[in-house]
Scaffold this active site. Structure first.
Site, PDB file in Angstrom:
ATOM      1  N   GLU A 159       0.847  -1.195   0.000  1.00 31.90           N
ATOM      2  CA  GLU A 159       0.000   0.000   0.000  1.00 31.90           C
ATOM      3  C   GLU A 159       0.884   1.247   0.000  1.00 31.90           C
ATOM      4  O   GLU A 159       1.920   1.290   0.677  1.00 31.90           O
ATOM      5  CB  GLU A 159      -0.892   0.018   1.248  1.00 31.90           C
ATOM      6  CG  GLU A 159      -1.813   1.229   1.309  1.00 31.90           C
ATOM      7  CD  GLU A 159      -2.421   1.446   2.683  1.00 31.90           C
ATOM      8  OE1 GLU A 159      -3.540   1.987   2.744  1.00 31.90           O
ATOM      9  OE2 GLU A 159      -1.781   1.101   3.697  1.00 31.90           O
ATOM     10  N   LYS A 193     -10.627   0.090  -0.520  1.00 35.10           N
ATOM     11  CA  LYS A 193     -10.442  -0.176   0.914  1.00 35.10           C
ATOM     12  C   LYS A 193     -11.717   0.151   1.692  1.00 35.10           C
ATOM     13  O   LYS A 193     -12.253   1.260   1.619  1.00 35.10           O
ATOM     14  CB  LYS A 193      -9.273   0.667   1.424  1.00 35.10           C
ATOM     15  CG  LYS A 193      -8.814   0.362   2.838  1.00 35.10           C
ATOM     16  CD  LYS A 193      -7.582   1.231   3.137  1.00 35.10           C
ATOM     17  CE  LYS A 193      -6.981   0.929   4.501  1.00 35.10           C
ATOM     18  NZ  LYS A 193      -5.787   1.782   4.749  1.00 35.10           N
ATOM     19  N   CYS A 222      -4.173  -3.059   4.450  1.00 39.93           N
ATOM     20  CA  CYS A 222      -3.657  -2.440   5.675  1.00 39.93           C
ATOM     21  C   CYS A 222      -4.629  -2.452   6.863  1.00 39.93           C
ATOM     22  O   CYS A 222      -4.808  -3.475   7.511  1.00 39.93           O
ATOM     23  CB  CYS A 222      -3.192  -1.019   5.358  1.00 39.93           C
ATOM     24  SG  CYS A 222      -2.075  -0.299   6.591  1.00 39.93           S
TER      25      CYS A 222
END
Length: 291
Positions: free
Chosen positions: A45, A114, A154
């Site tokens: 990321e 995300k 993440c």
């Protein structure tokens, strides 16, 4: 469940605000992992641009960005699937933190926005991602050489429901490309990744960015320690804090099958029971009859 071994390239580098230099690292990693036999290469990321949220939004990428075109060309050149594991991505009406899946012919075959945005305050620094990007609302599975791979990014790793859903939908490998802060990484990174692997009987592959080593040189310091974890929880690879590194890890789906047969938790989930309002008891009251 596939019986084909999947070779995955785990990658890590010190990402900066210099998108051209970052893209050189990314292309180099794709080529080196492909030379090592990788079927799939996972890039971290913010690996193409690491700055403040405002800086990254201002530099948000599109499919026409030269950095994306270079990675598509590298995927086609090496006949390797590439997951660009999260970047600020500009669409007509919004900016998202998006992981692109680039097929071995250089085409875009999937995208994951995300779902969980990093709104937190760490060491006095505020990370208000929702102020610069819009959250996604749909998980992503991708088939690579017959192996089912779930794509996350993440901060998602702190939400186990997402990974349980991917695993129950068939994911054998869970990707968690990240730019984890150094503080939270030191405390939580490995244990979270190992937990996601163990509780789902799945491989976890988490490429990462890493700090530059000089205080104040980065917008925020990231932890590194790109990890690959087996379904039983053992760490297969750890890239430590190297400024640039990659390693090809062989993932055998038979290990997923064995873990899920030994502990068949995916078949024992009871969502209806969890959704019920919890019963309440008090240790300060006298004994009550059971019915």
């Amino acid at each position: 469940m596939s019986d084909t071994t999947l070779r995955v390239g785990l990658t890590q580098w010190h990402a900066t605000r210099d998108t051209a230099a970052n893209a050189e690292h990314a292309v180099r990693a794709v080529r080196e992992c492909a030379a090592g036999g990788a079927d799939l290469v996972v890039l971290p990321e913010n690996g193409l641009m690491l700055g403040t949220n405002a800086e990254m939004r201002a530099a948000a990428f599109t499919l026409a960005s030269p950095e994306i075109e270079a990675l598509r060309a590298a995927a086609e050149e090496t006949a390797t699937v590439v997951v660009l594991g999260g970047m600020k991505f500009r669409r007509a009406d919004r900016v998202t933190n998006t992981a692109l899946v680039i097929g071995s012919d250089g085409t875009i075959v999937g995208a994951y926005d995300k779902i969980h945005l990093f709104d937190a305050r760490v060491d006095g620094v505020s990370f208000e991602a929702s102020g610069v990007e819009r959250a996604g609302d749909r998980p992503l599975l991708v088939e690579v050489n017959g192996v089912t791979v779930g794509v996350t990014i993440c901060y998602d790793v702190r939400f186990p429901e997402l990974y349980r859903g991917l695993a129950r939908a068939g994911a054998e490998v869970l990707l968690v490309p990240a730019a984890f802060t150094r503080t939270t990484g030191t405390a939580h990174w490995e244990v979270l990744l190992r937990a996601r692997a163990i509780e789902n009987g799945a491989f976890v592959v988490a490429s990462a960015t890493v700090h530059g080593g000089e205080p104040g040189a980065d917008a925020f310091e990231t932890y590194g320690h790109a990890l690959a974890v087996a379904p039983w929880g053992e760490v297969l690879a750890d890239l430590g804090e190297v400024a640039y590194g990659c390693e090809v890890v062989e993932l055998d789906p038979a290990r997923v099958a064995k873990a899920r047969t030994t502990l068949p938790v995916l078949h024992q989930v009871r969502p209806d029971a969890y959704a019920r309002t919890p019963a309440r008891a008090s240790a300060d009251r006298s004994e009550e009859s059971l019915s």
